[in-house]
Structures are given as C-alpha cells and as structure tokens.
Write a protein that holds these residues in place. Structure first.
Motif, PDB file in Angstrom:
ATOM      1  N   ASP A 118      -1.127  16.290  13.431  1.00 59.50           N
ATOM      2  CA  ASP A 118      -2.525  15.924  13.216  1.00 59.50           C
ATOM      3  C   ASP A 118      -3.010  16.475  11.882  1.00 59.50           C
ATOM      4  OD1 ASP A 118      -2.631  16.797  16.573  1.00 59.50           O
ATOM      5  OD2 ASP A 118      -2.891  14.736  15.871  1.00 59.50           O
ATOM      6  N   TRP A 119      -3.731  15.633  11.145  1.00 65.01           N
ATOM      7  CA  TRP A 119      -4.172  15.961   9.798  1.00 65.01           C
ATOM      8  C   TRP A 119      -5.622  15.548   9.576  1.00 65.01           C
ATOM      9  CZ3 TRP A 119      -1.028  18.175   5.984  1.00 65.01           C
ATOM     10  CH2 TRP A 119       0.311  18.328   6.334  1.00 65.01           C
ATOM     11  N   GLY A 120      -6.311  16.333   8.757  1.00 67.02           N
ATOM     12  CA  GLY A 120      -7.618  15.920   8.289  1.00 67.02           C
ATOM     13  C   GLY A 120      -7.470  15.023   7.072  1.00 67.02           C
ATOM     14  N   ARG A 121      -8.601  14.589   6.534  1.00 65.42           N
ATOM     15  CA  ARG A 121      -8.581  13.677   5.394  1.00 65.42           C
ATOM     16  C   ARG A 121      -8.503  14.416   4.069  1.00 65.42           C
ATOM     17  NH1 ARG A 121     -12.823   8.741   6.794  1.00 65.42           N
ATOM     18  NH2 ARG A 121     -11.761   8.020   8.666  1.00 65.42           N
ATOM     19  N   TYR A 131      -5.581  20.027   2.638  1.00 63.13           N
ATOM     20  CA  TYR A 131      -5.571  19.430   3.967  1.00 63.13           C
ATOM     21  C   TYR A 131      -5.400  20.497   5.040  1.00 63.13           C
ATOM     22  CZ  TYR A 131      -4.537  15.064   1.475  1.00 63.13           C
ATOM     23  OH  TYR A 131      -4.581  13.980   0.640  1.00 63.13           O
ATOM     24  N   CYS A 132      -6.068  20.281   6.144  1.00 60.96           N
ATOM     25  CA  CYS A 132      -5.875  21.078   7.345  1.00 60.96           C
ATOM     26  C   CYS A 132      -4.982  20.274   8.294  1.00 60.96           C
ATOM     27  CB  CYS A 132      -7.223  21.365   7.989  1.00 60.96           C
ATOM     28  SG  CYS A 132      -7.163  22.308   9.513  1.00 60.96           S
ATOM     29  N   ALA A 133      -4.066  20.954   8.977  1.00 60.95           N
ATOM     30  CA  ALA A 133      -3.156  20.272   9.889  1.00 60.95           C
ATOM     31  C   ALA A 133      -2.940  21.118  11.136  1.00 60.95           C
ATOM     32  CB  ALA A 133      -1.822  19.996   9.196  1.00 60.95           C
ATOM     33  N   ALA A 134      -2.648  20.449  12.248  1.00 56.58           N
ATOM     34  CA  ALA A 134      -2.448  21.141  13.526  1.00 56.58           C
ATOM     35  C   ALA A 134      -1.051  20.860  14.054  1.00 56.58           C
ATOM     36  CB  ALA A 134      -3.489  20.690  14.535  1.00 56.58           C
ATOM     37  N   LYS A 135      -0.437  21.899  14.572  1.00 55.84           N
ATOM     38  CA  LYS A 135       0.929  21.815  15.096  1.00 55.84           C
ATOM     39  C   LYS A 135       0.954  22.354  16.510  1.00 55.84           C
ATOM     40  CE  LYS A 135       5.512  23.830  14.330  1.00 55.84           C
ATOM     41  NZ  LYS A 135       5.443  24.689  15.534  1.00 55.84           N
TER      42      LYS A 135
END
Length: 121
Positions: A110-113, A92-96
């Motif tokens: 925020d996270w991708g699938r 998973y890719c995530a944004a902070k």
C-alpha cells in the motif's frame, strides 16, 4: 491500508521539514510503515521505516532524519533536518503487512500518492 502524505514543500539547504502520513484501515498499528523517495530519472529508494523491531534508515540520512509514528492517531512522521539539495524528491509513505521494516519497495503493498520536497542550494 490507505495512506496520504502531507507537509512537503520548498526549502533552502540546511532547513528542516516534517512530512506526515495519515493511515486508515484495519489493524494499521500492526503494519510496518516505510518512507521512500523518488527523484526524477531515478529509482524509488528507501529512506526510513518503523515497525516491529524498531527503526531503520538509509545511510545518507542517518543523523539527519527521524521517523516516528503515533499509533493512537494512525500517523507516521518523517522529521528531516539539515536538508541537502540531493534530498529533493517525491516522498512516499508505504505500509507493509507483518510489521517488519524492509528496504525493498516491492515488499510494500500500500502506497500514498506522495508529497514533493524540494531543497534549493
């Protein structure tokens, strides 16, 4: 921030694979981007991250994985070399917000699938 991963697949032990994360939204370049993975029956774990201050990796991938980002394209990448069966997971890719990398999944809003990576022995 909206995130979408791509590039997963099935490989043999020792092979390489690059997964990508396409980000969209406002001020994406100001966010830290993290890569996490989750194997069946296990908790989600930090793999690598990139943000203000540099990059960070979990110990088991140091020297094998490299995280990069292209702010002009709003993309992040995880290059994975010398893959092992224990690397098998959904990635998973995530944004902070704030730009500083954290290894704690709860710090990322925020996270991708996710994209599946399977490494056969």
């Amino acid at each position: 921030v909206q995130l979408e991963e791509s590039g997963g697949g099935s490989v043999q032990a020792g092979d390489s694979l690059r997964v990508s994360c396409a980000a969209s939204g406002r001020f994406v370049s100001t966010y830290a981007l993290g890569w996490f993975r989750q194997a069946p029956g296990k908790e989600r774990e930090f793999v690598a991250g990139i943000g203000r201050g540099g990059v960070s990796y979990r110990d088991s991938v140091k020297g094998r994985f490299t995280v990069t980002r292209d702010n002009a394209k709003n993309m992040a990448y995880l290059q994975m070399n010398s893959l092992k069966p224990e690397d098998t997971a959904v990635y998973y890719c995530a944004a902070k917000a704030g730009g500083v990398v954290s290894s704690t999944p709860q710090h990322y809003a925020d996270w991708g699938r996710g994209t599946q990576v399977t490494v056969a022995s």
